[in-house]
Design an enzyme around this catalytic site. Structure first.
Site, short mmCIF file in Angstrom:
data_model
loop_
_atom_site.label_atom_id
_atom_site.label_comp_id
_atom_site.label_asym_id
_atom_site.label_seq_id
_atom_site.Cartn_x
_atom_site.Cartn_y
_atom_site.Cartn_z
N GLN A 99 -33.30 4.51 -20.56
CA GLN A 99 -33.05 5.91 -20.93
C GLN A 99 -32.74 6.76 -19.70
O GLN A 99 -33.34 6.60 -18.65
CB GLN A 99 -34.27 6.47 -21.66
CG GLN A 99 -34.06 7.87 -22.22
CD GLN A 99 -35.26 8.36 -23.02
OE1 GLN A 99 -36.04 7.57 -23.51
NE2 GLN A 99 -35.40 9.67 -23.15
N CYS A 105 -34.66 9.20 -26.86
CA CYS A 105 -35.41 7.98 -27.14
C CYS A 105 -35.32 7.59 -28.60
O CYS A 105 -35.35 6.40 -28.95
CB CYS A 105 -36.87 8.16 -26.72
SG CYS A 105 -37.73 9.50 -27.58
N HIS A 260 -43.02 10.26 -28.35
CA HIS A 260 -42.00 9.31 -27.89
C HIS A 260 -41.69 8.32 -29.01
O HIS A 260 -42.55 8.01 -29.84
CB HIS A 260 -42.52 8.58 -26.66
CG HIS A 260 -41.50 7.77 -25.91
ND1 HIS A 260 -40.25 8.24 -25.60
CD2 HIS A 260 -41.57 6.51 -25.41
CE1 HIS A 260 -39.59 7.30 -24.92
NE2 HIS A 260 -40.38 6.24 -24.80
N ASN A 284 -40.30 -0.06 -25.20
CA ASN A 284 -40.15 1.32 -24.75
C ASN A 284 -38.72 1.53 -24.26
O ASN A 284 -38.29 0.85 -23.31
CB ASN A 284 -41.15 1.59 -23.63
CG ASN A 284 -41.13 3.03 -23.16
OD1 ASN A 284 -40.23 3.80 -23.47
ND2 ASN A 284 -42.14 3.41 -22.39
N TRP A 286 -37.53 3.53 -22.30
CA TRP A 286 -37.44 3.83 -20.88
C TRP A 286 -37.07 2.58 -20.08
O TRP A 286 -36.60 2.69 -18.94
CB TRP A 286 -38.78 4.37 -20.37
CG TRP A 286 -39.07 5.78 -20.80
CD1 TRP A 286 -38.27 6.60 -21.55
CD2 TRP A 286 -40.25 6.53 -20.51
NE1 TRP A 286 -38.88 7.81 -21.76
CE2 TRP A 286 -40.10 7.80 -21.12
CE3 TRP A 286 -41.41 6.27 -19.81
CZ2 TRP A 286 -41.07 8.79 -21.03
CZ3 TRP A 286 -42.39 7.25 -19.72
CH2 TRP A 286 -42.22 8.51 -20.33
#
Length: 682
Positions: A99, A105, A260, A284, A286
């Site tokens: 990300q 997200c 998130h 995740n 990220w």
């Protein structure tokens, strides 16, 4: 009371969709034709520049960044960033995604799930493009919007701020599919700003054209574990989110980020200590940051898992992916989102079922409104159009009806806001049984409805004229051994019930690559990508090229080394049967059959009337069973699903070959050439 003939009257003037916006008839976003534009650029030696989504702060959005930072945005092509850029390197994976600065997200969690499901990924990400051949700075991607598949064309100029990607950036520096796909989605939604915060449920639907259901983890359904296992087995897209709207992106000490969105990438029941444990795998967007509690990468729980399962499941890297127990999953997350072309995640408890779908599109109008903040079922039912469906005469074991209502904003609306929309479900006596309202783009819910005739009544609380899409999914328990399709996970998207029996044809044509037959290599790809439904089944081993050559020879009636559509249909029916038998007999869900489970599977697969050996007489011939386990099993004599298919196909083929040659006798006479022809090819 609803009159018997009223359904036809009420539906007149309402559009029931057909081929509109289908994969065979894509809508062109902004009327841009990818092939025509690319050919024009190639003929003129120019790189494409998209005037409909320009390299200007209007494409970023006015409120995403302060004005001084907006002016610092630079747009760069991959060819300016890398000497040798690629669209895709070594396949598409969720681990390609990291990300960027934008809070997207929710979209990346859906995209991460998409990478696991090739049946959808191949639609969204066309293969007819890249940087090596016919590169002209132009790319295209497909998304599903309100009943239509839409082709979105972009140029490949990406936004950078202070030398860093503003949008998602790839983990591999010269792989650009994540950044370009996100740019196309930003264009579809109007700007990058419109990706900064959104609903994971919306993105799941936009990437699949499917139906999504949200499950509260704070007040979960009693069968949550069954839903998770069924969703994983039937290749659904899944995501989850944490609470904390006012504390977004705050990482707790346990590694979980508040406010998130995450991807759910697996749900597996494994043997743990002296029992069984359902564990959930989560990723995740990220690209880093993981759960630190039980079942995390270095937790002691893995020491009590059989080594081969630990090796297959555990990926000890800081890549954003981790496992946790179902109990911790419910404690740490607020919502679970599940999406598929049909509601296969509700198929648990029904071994053999399919889903049909009816779809309707029309405009909201004042007559559809029930009044601001005033839900009046009686008024809505008396004035609003009603859509009828009939639940068949069988007692439902689990959820059997799903209703999805979606609102569409006018395309020229600035900063569109969602209406509060919903629907009522009524019976023939006009009694309102269910009602659901929400301030979201779509309202979807699932029900257990007894046999009878029902009506769905769409409604909104405001007098505004918006288009809406209503879809009614209904479970049909009409499976039999002669059905020409596997359970619904592999059905094409938005397939009406009358077309479902041709689904194996769609699978065949996808892998035949426009040809009239498939060879062993194509069959291997098909079996591994379509038939191996879940991770535990895959633990038994994938279909090897050699085993696929064997399968092909056993089903190749023309003996030409290829399978025609008709021959493949016979194999498809056998695979359907074997899959259901294997699932039933693998009672500990290990992904393998032992000798005793194999015995029961053979008795279920081979009709005793055709071969008495495999009924009562089987117990007296354990030697044959042991030989099969030795030939097709692992070192412990256990047989995985791919080897089980090879074993059963050979067993049934040789059994029926004997019966045909013997013509009722217990012995046969064959020439040496006849025998060699039989055993050497098959």
């Amino acid at each position: 009371m609803l009159a018997a003939g009223s359904a036809l009257t009420l539906e007149q003037g309402w559009q029931k969709t057909g081929a509109r916006g289908s994969l065979q008839n894509l809508k062109k976003f902004n009327n841009q034709d990818f092939n025509r534009l690319r050919d024009l650029c190639l003929s003129q030696g120019l790189l494409f520049e998209d005037a409909t989504f320009p390299t200007h702060f209007s494409s970023i959005g006015p409120n995403l960044l302060p004005e001084d930072k907006l002016r610092q945005i630079q747009w760069k092509r991959p060819t300016e960033l890398q000497r040798n850029p690629y669209l895709i390197i070594d396949g598409v994976s969720r681990f390609d995604i990291m990300q960027g600065e934008i809070g997207c997200c929710w979209m990346l969690a859906a995209l991460g799930s998409l990478t696991l499901q090739k049946q959808f990924l191949e639609i969204v990400l066309p293969k007819d493009q890249g940087f090596q051949d016919n590169y002209a700075g132009i790319f295209h991607f497909r998304f599903w919007q309100y009943g239509d598949w839409v082709d979105v064309v972009i140029d490949d100029q990406l936004p950078f701020l202070n030398g860093r990607y503003l949008s998602v950036h790839p983990r591999t520096s010269n792989e650009f599919w994540p950044s370009l796909l996100e740019k196309a989605y930003a264009k579809l939604r109007g700007s990058y700003q419109n990706l900064h915060g959104g609903y994971l449920s919306d993105a799941l639907v936009d990437l699949t054209g499917g139906v999504q259901v949200q499950f509260s983890l704070k007040d979960p359904p009693p069968d949550l574990e069954e839903i998770l296992k069924a969703a994983d087995k039937s290749k659904c897209l899944m995501g989850c989110s944490t609470s904390g709207q006012l504390r977004r992106n705050i990482e707790l000490r346990n590694g979980i980020v508040q406010g998130h969105a995450y991807t759910v990438t697996g749900a597996v029941k494994i043997r743990y200590k002296n029992g069984w444990k359902l564990i959930i795998r989560i990723w995740n967007p990220w690209g880093h940051g993981e759960w630190k509690g039980p079942w995390s990468d270095d937790s002691p729980q893995w020491d009590h898992v059989e080594p081969k399962f630990r090796e297959a499941l555990l990926r000890n890297k800081n890549d954003g992916e981790f496992w946790m127990s179902c109990e911790n999953f419910q404690e740490q997350f607020s919502w679970l989102y599940v999406c598929n072309s049909t509601p296969t995640f509700l198929d648990f408890g029904d071994q053999h079922c399919t889903w049909s779908m009816d779809r309707y599109i029309n405009l909201w109008s004042p007559v559809l409104a029930t009044g601001r903040n005033n839900y009046s079922p009686a008024g809505a039912v008396s004035t609003n159009p009603q859509y009828f469906f009939k639940v068949p005469d069988c007692d439902p074991k689990t959820y059997n009806v799903v209703i999805s209502l979606m609102q569409k904003h006018a395309e020229d609306m600035q900063d569109p806001k969602n209406l509060k929309i919903g629907f009522f479900i009524t019976m023939e006596n006009s009694k309102v049984l269910k009602q659901n309202f929400s301030l979201t783009r779509d309202v979807t819910n699932y029900f257990i409805l007894s046999p009878g005739t029902y009506a769905v009544v769409p409604a909104t609380t405001e007098d505004q004229e918006f288009e809406f899409l209503l879809r009614i999914f209904m479970k049909n328990e009409d499976y039999n051994e002669n059905t020409n399709f596997l359970p619904s996970p592999v059905l094409p998207m938005d397939v009406p019930r009358q077309d479902q029996d041709s689904s194996y044809k769609a699978v065949f044509l996808r892998y035949a690559k426009q040809g009239s037959a498939i060879d062993a290599s194509q069959l291997q790809q098909l079996l591994n990508e379509v038939i191996l439904q879940d991770e535990m089944t895959s633990l038994g081993g994938r279909f090897s090229f050699d085993s696929c050559r064997g399968i092909l020879s056993l089903t190749d009636l023309n003996s030409d080394g290829r399978l025609t559509l008709q021959e493949f249909g016979g194999l498809w029916r056998s695979l359907t049967k074997y899959m259901n038998i294997f699932s039933k007999e693998d009672r500990n869900h290990s992904g393998f059959l032992d000798v005793f489970e194999l015995k029961r599977a053979i008795q279920a697969a081979v009709p005793s009337a055709a071969v008495p050996l495999f009924s009562a007489g089987l117990a007296a011939n354990e030697q044959l069973l042991l030989l099969m386990a030795l030939r097709y099993g692992d070192a412990d004599g256990r047989i995985g699903f791919s080897d089980f298919v090879c074993c059963m196909l050979r067993l049934e083929t040789m059994t029926y070959a004997f019966q045909n040659l013997a013509e009722g006798r217990s012995q046969i006479l064959m020439t040496a050439m006849e025998w060699l022809t039989l055993v050497m090819y098959t």
